[in-house]
Design an enzyme around this catalytic site. Sequence first.
Site, PDB file in Angstrom:
ATOM      1  N   HIS A 139       0.869  -1.179   0.000  1.00  0.00           N
ATOM      2  CA  HIS A 139       0.000   0.000   0.000  1.00  0.00           C
ATOM      3  C   HIS A 139       0.906   1.229   0.000  1.00  0.00           C
ATOM      4  O   HIS A 139       2.028   1.179   0.521  1.00  0.00           O
ATOM      5  CB  HIS A 139      -0.840  -0.046   1.285  1.00  0.00           C
ATOM      6  CG  HIS A 139      -1.898   0.993   1.395  1.00  0.00           C
ATOM      7  ND1 HIS A 139      -1.642   2.292   1.782  1.00  0.00           N
ATOM      8  CD2 HIS A 139      -3.244   0.925   1.203  1.00  0.00           C
ATOM      9  CE1 HIS A 139      -2.769   2.977   1.816  1.00  0.00           C
ATOM     10  NE2 HIS A 139      -3.758   2.175   1.463  1.00  0.00           N
ATOM     11  N   ASP A 217       3.493  -4.160   8.041  1.00  0.00           N
ATOM     12  CA  ASP A 217       2.241  -3.411   7.920  1.00  0.00           C
ATOM     13  C   ASP A 217       1.107  -4.394   8.204  1.00  0.00           C
ATOM     14  O   ASP A 217       0.814  -5.276   7.391  1.00  0.00           O
ATOM     15  CB  ASP A 217       2.146  -2.844   6.496  1.00  0.00           C
ATOM     16  CG  ASP A 217       0.813  -2.146   6.230  1.00  0.00           C
ATOM     17  OD1 ASP A 217      -0.128  -2.307   7.037  1.00  0.00           O
ATOM     18  OD2 ASP A 217       0.711  -1.468   5.193  1.00  0.00           O
ATOM     19  N   GLN A 220      -4.132  -5.030   7.303  1.00  0.00           N
ATOM     20  CA  GLN A 220      -5.124  -5.995   6.817  1.00  0.00           C
ATOM     21  C   GLN A 220      -5.008  -7.354   7.507  1.00  0.00           C
ATOM     22  O   GLN A 220      -5.759  -8.271   7.170  1.00  0.00           O
ATOM     23  CB  GLN A 220      -4.992  -6.184   5.294  1.00  0.00           C
ATOM     24  CG  GLN A 220      -5.204  -4.927   4.477  1.00  0.00           C
ATOM     25  CD  GLN A 220      -6.633  -4.382   4.554  1.00  0.00           C
ATOM     26  OE1 GLN A 220      -7.559  -5.051   5.017  1.00  0.00           O
ATOM     27  NE2 GLN A 220      -6.810  -3.152   4.097  1.00  0.00           N
ATOM     28  N   LYS A 243     -10.059  -0.415  11.048  1.00  0.00           N
ATOM     29  CA  LYS A 243     -10.251  -1.626  10.235  1.00  0.00           C
ATOM     30  C   LYS A 243     -10.537  -2.830  11.124  1.00  0.00           C
ATOM     31  O   LYS A 243     -10.840  -3.902  10.641  1.00  0.00           O
ATOM     32  CB  LYS A 243      -9.005  -1.901   9.387  1.00  0.00           C
ATOM     33  CG  LYS A 243      -8.746  -0.830   8.325  1.00  0.00           C
ATOM     34  CD  LYS A 243      -7.637  -1.284   7.410  1.00  0.00           C
ATOM     35  CE  LYS A 243      -6.972  -0.133   6.663  1.00  0.00           C
ATOM     36  NZ  LYS A 243      -7.791   0.491   5.631  1.00  0.00           N
ATOM     37  N   CYS A 381      -4.818   2.357  -3.706  1.00  0.00           N
ATOM     38  CA  CYS A 381      -3.563   2.890  -3.123  1.00  0.00           C
ATOM     39  C   CYS A 381      -2.399   1.937  -3.344  1.00  0.00           C
ATOM     40  O   CYS A 381      -1.503   1.832  -2.502  1.00  0.00           O
ATOM     41  CB  CYS A 381      -3.720   3.208  -1.638  1.00  0.00           C
ATOM     42  SG  CYS A 381      -4.981   4.431  -1.306  1.00  0.00           S
TER      43      CYS A 381
HETATM   44  N1  7TS Z   1      -1.615  -0.561   4.778  1.00  0.00           N
HETATM   45  C1  7TS Z   1      -2.517  -1.353   4.187  1.00  0.00           C
HETATM   46  C2  7TS Z   1      -2.127  -2.754   3.792  1.00  0.00           C
HETATM   47  C3  7TS Z   1      -3.804  -0.871   3.982  1.00  0.00           C
HETATM   48  O1  7TS Z   1      -4.702  -1.683   3.411  1.00  0.00           O
HETATM   49  C4  7TS Z   1      -4.143   0.442   4.380  1.00  0.00           C
HETATM   50  C5  7TS Z   1      -5.486   1.034   4.105  1.00  0.00           C
HETATM   51  C6  7TS Z   1      -3.163   1.209   5.007  1.00  0.00           C
HETATM   52  C7  7TS Z   1      -1.907   0.684   5.188  1.00  0.00           C
HETATM   53  C8  7TS Z   1      -3.447   2.589   5.516  1.00  0.00           C
HETATM   54  O2  7TS Z   1      -4.289   2.540   6.615  1.00  0.00           O
HETATM   55  P1  7TS Z   1      -4.817   3.879   7.304  1.00  0.00           P
HETATM   56  O3  7TS Z   1      -5.785   3.405   8.325  1.00  0.00           O
HETATM   57  O4  7TS Z   1      -3.648   4.584   7.872  1.00  0.00           O
HETATM   58  O5  7TS Z   1      -5.471   4.674   6.213  1.00  0.00           O
HETATM   59  N2  7TS Z   1      -6.168   0.413   3.044  1.00  0.00           N
HETATM   60  C9  7TS Z   1      -7.276   0.866   2.442  1.00  0.00           C
HETATM   61  C10 7TS Z   1      -7.886   0.149   1.428  1.00  0.00           C
HETATM   62  O6  7TS Z   1      -7.484  -0.916   0.983  1.00  0.00           O
HETATM   63  N3  7TS Z   1      -8.987   0.824   1.018  1.00  0.00           N
HETATM   64  O7  7TS Z   1      -9.089   1.952   1.745  1.00  0.00           O
HETATM   65  C11 7TS Z   1      -8.030   1.989   2.641  1.00  0.00           C
END
Ligand code: 7TS
Length: 426
Positions: A139, A217, A220, A243, A381
């Site tokens: 990501h 990371d 997910q 999440k 992303c």
């Molecule tokens: N890393 C991964 C693997 C992600 O899927 C996401 C967000 C992030 C980092 C960033 O997370 P945040 O909470 O700091 O924004 N992924 C997604 C997605 O797949 N669709 O919307 C956000």
Amino acid sequence: MSEPVCQCGDVPFRVGRTWNPERIRGDFPVLNQTVRGRPLVYLDNAATSQKPSAVIQAVCAYYGTCNANVHRAFHYLAAEATRRYEEVRRAATTFLGAASPREIVFTRGTTEAINLVAAGWARRHLRPGEAIVVTEMEHHSNLVPWQLAAAATGARLRFVPVTSRGELDLEALDRHLADGAARVVAVTHASNVLGTVNPVAEIARRAHAAGAVCVVDGAQSAPHLPVSVQEIGCDFYACSGHKMYGPTGVGILYGRSALLEETDPLLGGGEMIERVELEYSTWAEIPHRFEAGTPNISAVIGLGTALDYLESLGRPAIAECEGRLTRYALDLLRATPGLRVFGDAPERVGVISFEVEGVHPHDLAQFLDTEGIATRAGHLCCQPLMRRLGVPAVSRASLALYNLPEEMNRLVDAIGRAREYFRRGA
Ligand code: 7TS
């Protein structure tokens, strides 16, 4: 009392004493509505998951009973707010299998957590000519911060490619580690496009053997799999509260205490200091030196309730039930004419990206929305991964613990109608 049974298609299965899909759905008020005249099917959980009543109530209860700033005042409400806030740090320690609450930093989310490591640890330690190893499936949150760190230090980026099955090429990782120049290996635990669960314990082992730290990371993975950072053996692990059924605006950075001790803070200000002179300051102990200013107290407290909720269902049970539902969905989708699923890794979470012949992902997402089905379309992303897959965008259905086999049936039926609709329109 008989054990609850979860139905996946025609196959009933038992996943544990507490698993009861109808009761679980009853915990999530947002699911109990119709959208565009149809019962809502929410399949955009990789972007953010829905919140159980207990989390919503915990946030309200904080504001309704003990709203005060943390770590500073001596009055009753302040002590109570601080107690609840720090209790969540202990719960997060257990949830992630960390050794001590000192290793748990509250951030705004995964993005901020990784930026803290890239800016606070990597910029201090990397030298020109050294290397940062990332992968093609990251990501942007686990890529751009490393680009910034490389630009600031003169380190170079190296990329682990993705195989045609959607897995990491670990031989390429070994080649990147062979000359001993790598100081960081940054990898996602689970891909937000392919669903692939990477062998992060093995990757951490190889990184350490080559003298690099391993940054995982977990955005997910934390919502879906039992996670123990000590078993993985990683140095840093980042995840997002929103999440994993918690509020937005809060995330967790786990950092091995020895590494956090040598990490610079990202923000300076109140509560992160020990002594302040006009010319310089000394910092508070870890983890407080990384939490400058007033934190997102209500979100931290809501996150604590979300972690309790996940533990009460049982994380192995969640992984098993979601795994079965994912296999059910994959079987249906793969049998759908004109549909191609991206990625075929055996170890995976319920994040399923696909393309439908003759239908642009944005058109499909809009069509599904007219039937009350929430999915996501776009580059997710992950622009470099899209290039690797040879597409500008994908369609994605991402599952959570409250999704049902009937919802997968509705998704696949609606995709069939979309294909028909756009074929006629063409
Ligand atoms: N890393 C991964 C693997 C992600 O899927 C996401 C967000 C992030 C980092 C960033 O997370 P945040 O909470 O700091 O924004 N992924 C997604 C997605 O797949 N669709 O919307 C956000």
